[in-house]
Design a protein around this motif. Structure first.
Motif, short mmCIF file in Angstrom:
data_model
loop_
_atom_site.label_atom_id
_atom_site.label_comp_id
_atom_site.label_asym_id
_atom_site.label_seq_id
_atom_site.Cartn_x
_atom_site.Cartn_y
_atom_site.Cartn_z
N PHE A 46 0.79 -1.22 0.00
CA PHE A 46 0.00 0.00 0.00
C PHE A 46 0.83 1.28 0.00
CE2 PHE A 46 -2.87 -3.14 2.01
CZ PHE A 46 -3.81 -3.15 1.00
N ILE A 47 2.15 1.19 0.16
CA ILE A 47 2.96 2.41 0.15
C ILE A 47 4.06 2.33 -0.91
CG2 ILE A 47 4.52 3.86 1.51
CD1 ILE A 47 2.93 3.05 3.98
N ASN A 48 4.95 1.34 -0.76
CA ASN A 48 6.13 1.33 -1.65
C ASN A 48 5.78 0.93 -3.08
OD1 ASN A 48 7.77 2.06 0.47
ND2 ASN A 48 8.27 -0.05 1.02
N VAL A 89 2.58 0.60 -4.51
CA VAL A 89 1.13 0.71 -4.65
C VAL A 89 0.72 0.72 -6.13
CG1 VAL A 89 1.21 3.23 -4.47
CG2 VAL A 89 -0.89 2.00 -3.90
N TRP A 90 1.54 1.35 -6.99
CA TRP A 90 1.18 1.40 -8.41
C TRP A 90 1.32 0.03 -9.07
CZ3 TRP A 90 -1.85 4.95 -9.82
CH2 TRP A 90 -1.78 6.21 -9.25
N SER A 91 2.35 -0.71 -8.69
CA SER A 91 2.47 -2.08 -9.21
C SER A 91 1.28 -2.92 -8.79
CB SER A 91 3.75 -2.73 -8.67
OG SER A 91 4.84 -1.88 -8.85
N PHE A 92 0.88 -2.75 -7.54
CA PHE A 92 -0.27 -3.51 -7.03
C PHE A 92 -1.53 -3.16 -7.81
CE2 PHE A 92 -3.68 -3.92 -3.76
CZ PHE A 92 -3.64 -5.29 -3.65
N GLU A 93 -1.71 -1.85 -8.06
CA GLU A 93 -2.90 -1.42 -8.79
C GLU A 93 -2.88 -1.93 -10.23
OE1 GLU A 93 -5.50 0.00 -7.62
OE2 GLU A 93 -4.72 0.26 -5.62
#
Lengths: 171, 100
Positions: free
Chosen positions: A141-143, A145-149
């Motif tokens: 959710f922080i480092n 987060v864009w990859s996760f999204e």
């Protein structure tokens, strides 16, 4: 992280056994079953390494979800055995399994050998589950987060794409 | 004593099993399963390095999470392509899929 040599070597043997059998086996459904065993053995390794969450994800996705997809795909095939040109496969497999067995013996002998302290380059980290959970939350959710999204979006696109393809073919 | 190198050895063995299996197999589904073996070997390496060398952030754990998701997506797409091609070829022999 738990250092349990019995669990480690058991999962090691299981990984080699299931891997070789899944290569050597001709019937697809048995190949799939051996692969499931291998994925569960790998999840034991993840647990030994201290990553319980990855072990659960490995067992849930590779041990349960992916085999269902592959099993459905196998159901579409006729179940014929592979052609006769592959008679050379067992020989290659046995040679390869012999090499792996030698490697396994080598690893066990290294384990029993008395190593000087200078060779222990890294210390074994000790941590609790809260640290790992905190690292997961911070990473997702922080480092990263864009990859996760992006991966979440990719999964959504794939599911929507399958549905649209199916509807398009049905029309 | 189980060290980092033992886990790396398991990872490389799994990766080699995947390479050998994907080279010698003639069946498309078997090749896909062997590619998953290779991905799993890479995941073992990621988690091993995160455990032994990264004591705070555990970035390897996060990458494995992403890789698992990507692996499932890749397998789903590959099997769907296989399903579409199988309807035309009516064979799962990889030599008949050269036009891909």
């Amino acid at each position: 992280m738990s250092e349990n040599p019995i669990l480690f070597y058991t999962s090691f043997i299981l990984i080699i056994f299931f891997g070789i059998m899944s290569i050597a086996e001709q019937r697809l459904i048995r190949v799939l079953l051996y692969a499931v065993g291998l994925f569960f053995a790998v999840s034991i390794l993840f647990y030994l390494l201290g990553s319980e969450y990855n072990a659960i994800i490995q067992a849930a996705i590779y041990g349960l979800a992916v085999p269902i997809i592959i099993g459905i795909s196998i159901m579409f095939t006729t179940g014929k055995k592979e052609n006769a040109k592959e008679s050379v496969i067992p020989t290659i497999t046995w040679i390869f399994s012999g090499i792996l067995l030698l490697g396994f013996i080598y690893v066990i002998m290294i384990s029993f050998a008395i190593l000087p302290d200078s060779l222990h380059i890294v210390e074994i980290p000790q941590r609790n589950s809260y640290d790992v959970l905190s690292a997961f939350a911070k990473g997702i959710f922080i480092n990263y987060v864009w990859s996760f999204e992006i991966i979440s979006l990719l999964l959504t696109v794939v599911i929507a794409g399958f549905t649209l393809f199916k509807k398009g073919r049905a029309d | 004593m189980i060290t980092m190198y033992h886990y790396l050895f398991v990872g490389i063995i799994l990766f080699l099993l995947g390479i050998v299996g994907s080279i010698i197999s003639k069946n498309v589904i078997k090749v896909l399963i062997c590619i998953e073996f290779m991905l799993t070997g890479i995941n073992i390496n990621f988690i091993t390095f995160a455990t032994y060398c990264d004591g705070q952030n555990f970035d390897g754990y996060i990458f494995v999470l992403f890789y698992t998701g990507l692996g499932a997506v890749e397998l789903g797409i590959a099997l769907y392509i296989f399903y579409l091609m199988y309807q035309k070829k009516e064979s799962d022999n990889i030599e008949k899929y050269c036009d891909l």
